[in-house]
Design a protein around this motif. Sequence first.
Motif, PDB file in Angstrom:
ATOM      1  N   GLU A 147      53.210  15.467  34.761  1.00  0.00           N
ATOM      2  CA  GLU A 147      53.051  14.147  34.145  1.00  0.00           C
ATOM      3  C   GLU A 147      51.616  13.650  34.312  1.00  0.00           C
ATOM      4  N   LYS A 148      51.055  13.857  35.490  1.00  0.00           N
ATOM      5  CA  LYS A 148      49.673  13.430  35.745  1.00  0.00           C
ATOM      6  C   LYS A 148      48.703  14.179  34.829  1.00  0.00           C
ATOM      7  N   GLU A 149      48.916  15.488  34.681  1.00  0.00           N
ATOM      8  CA  GLU A 149      48.063  16.299  33.789  1.00  0.00           C
ATOM      9  C   GLU A 149      48.208  15.834  32.338  1.00  0.00           C
ATOM     10  N   PHE A 150      49.440  15.544  31.918  1.00  0.00           N
ATOM     11  CA  PHE A 150      49.672  15.067  30.560  1.00  0.00           C
ATOM     12  C   PHE A 150      48.955  13.736  30.314  1.00  0.00           C
ATOM     13  N   GLN A 151      49.091  12.813  31.263  1.00  0.00           N
ATOM     14  CA  GLN A 151      48.437  11.504  31.116  1.00  0.00           C
ATOM     15  C   GLN A 151      46.916  11.661  31.066  1.00  0.00           C
ATOM     16  N   ARG A 152      46.383  12.603  31.841  1.00  0.00           N
ATOM     17  CA  ARG A 152      44.935  12.834  31.828  1.00  0.00           C
ATOM     18  C   ARG A 152      44.485  13.350  30.462  1.00  0.00           C
ATOM     19  N   LYS A 153      45.250  14.275  29.892  1.00  0.00           N
ATOM     20  CA  LYS A 153      44.899  14.828  28.574  1.00  0.00           C
ATOM     21  C   LYS A 153      45.017  13.770  27.481  1.00  0.00           C
ATOM     22  N   VAL A 154      46.068  12.939  27.573  1.00  0.00           N
ATOM     23  CA  VAL A 154      46.236  11.869  26.587  1.00  0.00           C
ATOM     24  C   VAL A 154      45.060  10.898  26.675  1.00  0.00           C
ATOM     25  N   ALA A 155      44.673  10.549  27.888  1.00  0.00           N
ATOM     26  CA  ALA A 155      43.549   9.625  28.068  1.00  0.00           C
ATOM     27  C   ALA A 155      42.247  10.254  27.580  1.00  0.00           C
ATOM     28  N   GLU A 156      42.099  11.550  27.778  1.00  0.00           N
ATOM     29  CA  GLU A 156      40.903  12.254  27.336  1.00  0.00           C
ATOM     30  C   GLU A 156      40.792  12.263  25.819  1.00  0.00           C
ATOM     31  N   SER A 157      41.899  12.525  25.149  1.00  0.00           N
ATOM     32  CA  SER A 157      41.857  12.684  23.694  1.00  0.00           C
ATOM     33  C   SER A 157      41.899  11.349  22.943  1.00  0.00           C
TER      34      SER A 157
END
Length: 159
Positions: free
Chosen positions: A103-113
């Motif tokens: 979940e943390k990795e997903f949130q990081r990618k969403v925030a990045e994109s």
Amino acid sequence: MLSYTKKEYHPKAHSLFDPGTNLDACLHRKMDLVITQCHLENKTSFLEVMDSNRGQNGIQQLLAAEQEAQHIVNAARNAKLARLRQAKEEAEKEIAEFRARTEKEFQRKVAESSGDSGAHVKRLEQETEAKIHNLKGEAARISHDVVHMLLKHVTTVRT
């Protein structure tokens, strides 16, 4: 189970405790002598009492062994259940940690994109302006040649 056979008693036979024999063989020999003497003296009641005592003692030993085996089986079953519970708890803990990491990795990618869309839009506008500027420069450079070629084809008559 031990079995005893009837043997004749010979007083001059080997002594009961020969130095070269083991204890089990000596006990068998002694039992054979007792049984032989009882048969010779017709004392069958002694053998009956001895057999009944041996039977009751054997039953008690079997019951005790069965209870001990049951305790061992129960202890093993309880230990197995405890290990299964512990493994289940550890697996649930690992699953929770994995979900949190994912979940943390997903949130990081969403925030990045898409997290800073203003910066992305600004970057895209700059790239578009640069491409438009390049196209206008190229069009200005070759526009004279394109116009000259079109006029040549339009004004040329083929016969």
